[in-house]
Scaffold this motif. Structure first.
Motif, short mmCIF file in Angstrom:
data_model
loop_
_atom_site.label_atom_id
_atom_site.label_comp_id
_atom_site.label_asym_id
_atom_site.label_seq_id
_atom_site.Cartn_x
_atom_site.Cartn_y
_atom_site.Cartn_z
N ASP A 27 48.19 35.91 42.84
CA ASP A 27 46.94 36.05 43.58
C ASP A 27 45.87 36.68 42.70
O ASP A 27 44.68 36.47 42.93
CB ASP A 27 47.17 36.94 44.81
CG ASP A 27 48.22 36.37 45.75
OD1 ASP A 27 48.20 35.16 46.01
OD2 ASP A 27 49.08 37.16 46.20
N ALA A 28 46.28 37.48 41.74
CA ALA A 28 45.36 38.11 40.79
C ALA A 28 46.00 38.14 39.42
O ALA A 28 47.21 38.37 39.30
CB ALA A 28 44.99 39.53 41.24
N ALA A 117 43.68 32.21 41.13
CA ALA A 117 43.80 33.67 41.19
C ALA A 117 42.50 34.34 40.79
O ALA A 117 41.71 33.81 39.99
CB ALA A 117 44.93 34.14 40.27
N VAL A 118 42.28 35.51 41.32
CA VAL A 118 41.19 36.38 40.88
C VAL A 118 41.54 36.91 39.49
O VAL A 118 42.67 37.34 39.24
CB VAL A 118 41.00 37.55 41.86
CG1 VAL A 118 40.02 38.58 41.32
CG2 VAL A 118 40.55 37.03 43.22
N LEU A 134 43.22 46.68 43.05
CA LEU A 134 44.13 45.58 43.33
C LEU A 134 45.12 45.93 44.43
O LEU A 134 45.49 45.06 45.24
CB LEU A 134 44.92 45.22 42.06
CG LEU A 134 44.14 44.58 40.92
CD1 LEU A 134 44.99 44.56 39.65
CD2 LEU A 134 43.72 43.16 41.29
N PHE A 138 46.11 42.36 47.07
CA PHE A 138 46.86 41.19 46.60
C PHE A 138 48.35 41.47 46.65
O PHE A 138 48.80 42.57 46.31
CB PHE A 138 46.44 40.84 45.16
CG PHE A 138 44.96 40.61 45.01
CD1 PHE A 138 44.40 39.41 45.41
CD2 PHE A 138 44.13 41.59 44.50
CE1 PHE A 138 43.03 39.19 45.28
CE2 PHE A 138 42.77 41.39 44.37
CZ PHE A 138 42.22 40.18 44.76
N VAL A 141 50.58 40.13 41.78
CA VAL A 141 49.69 40.45 40.66
C VAL A 141 50.42 40.18 39.34
O VAL A 141 51.53 40.67 39.13
CB VAL A 141 49.25 41.92 40.71
CG1 VAL A 141 48.35 42.25 39.52
CG2 VAL A 141 48.52 42.22 42.02
N VAL A 234 35.47 41.88 37.44
CA VAL A 234 36.05 40.73 38.13
C VAL A 234 35.28 39.49 37.70
O VAL A 234 34.04 39.49 37.67
CB VAL A 234 35.97 40.90 39.66
CG1 VAL A 234 36.58 39.70 40.37
CG2 VAL A 234 36.68 42.18 40.09
#
Length: 249
Positions: A27-28, A117-118, A134, A138, A141, A234
């Motif tokens: 997700d990140a 993903a971020v 974070l 999320f 990660v 980001v």
């Protein structure tokens, strides 16, 4: 897949292969390139600049900067803004800066190409802020220490990036919730054991010795500062901006 670390919320893998193989399930994605890409991004964004990572350091960078209405970071000896974090300390707020980096810039591009993903840039300076931001946002990660390159182009794991990645994992897992994979836990343990020696280790490791020898000791000093920044860079629409609003910084 035995290499996916998919039973854990916090995963860690090195360099381009790590992004290519694990980012699709994250997700990140946190890019850690302490000497010097991620540190430069933190310094620039902390000062109010938008930093546009770019993977090529050639004529394509100038063309891209012109198309973006941005300033192009030059060679370290150019006298203007460069990949040297120290050169970005006085960057005017609101500057749009294209930052060519075949290492960090490539990882950012791959992360965007490989997943939705971020993408976040982390270093020792902002590891605590990144981990706190974070945590709770999320569930999966991926922390990616960038490493360096041997002359033949193969990955050279770099101590400074292992320490930076471990600092991010430490902040992510400080409270219950996300469990680190063994790979992430190993980086965390290394950071915990060595955190009091960061200036000594960064100035004496291979990448630090290179920068010191080239006349950039201030870059090493800046990179060794732990948790002095509240900035969370980001990647949004191709530019790193601060994910933390000023009122919450």
């Amino acid at each position: 897949m035995f290499w996916a670390q998919d039973e854990h919320g916090v995963r860690l893998e090195w360099g381009e292969p790590g992004v290519q193989h694990l980012a699709p399930w994250a997700d990140a994605v946190v890019i850690v390139d302490v000497l010097s890409f991620s540190t430069a991004v933190d310094v620039g964004v902390s000062g109010g600049a938008a930093v546009l990572p770019f993977r090529w350091r050639d004529t394509r960078a100038a063309t891209f900067a012109a198309a973006q209405g941005a300033v192009l970071a030059g060679d370290r000896d150019s006298g203007g803004p460069t990949l040297s974090p120290a050169s970005l300390l006085g960057l005017p707020p609101g500057t749009r800066l294209v930052l060519p980096s075949p290492n960090g810039g490539t990882l950012c591009a791959l992360a965007q190409e490989s997943s939705r993903a971020v993408v976040v840039a982390a270093c020792l300076r902002n590891a605590g802020a990144v981990g706190e931001w974070l945590r709770g946002r999320f569930a999966r990660v991926l922390v990616v220490p960038a490493g360096e390159r041997w002359p033949g182009g193969t990955l050279r794991p770099a101590l400074e990036d292992s320490l930076g990645a471990g600092a991010v994992v430490e902040a992510l897992c400080r409270s219950p919730g996300l469990s680190p994979s063994p790979e992430a836990a190993g980086a965390r343990a290394t950071f915990q054991a060595l955190r009091k020696r960061l200036p000594e280790l960064l100035s004496g490791c291979a990448s630090g010795l290179e920068l010191m020898g080239r006349g950039f000791p201030e870059d090493v000093t800046l990179a060794a500062e732990l948790n002095v920044s509240s900035c969370v860079p980001v990647l949004q629409e191709g530019a790193f901006v601060n994910g933390v609003s000023p009122s919450h910084a």
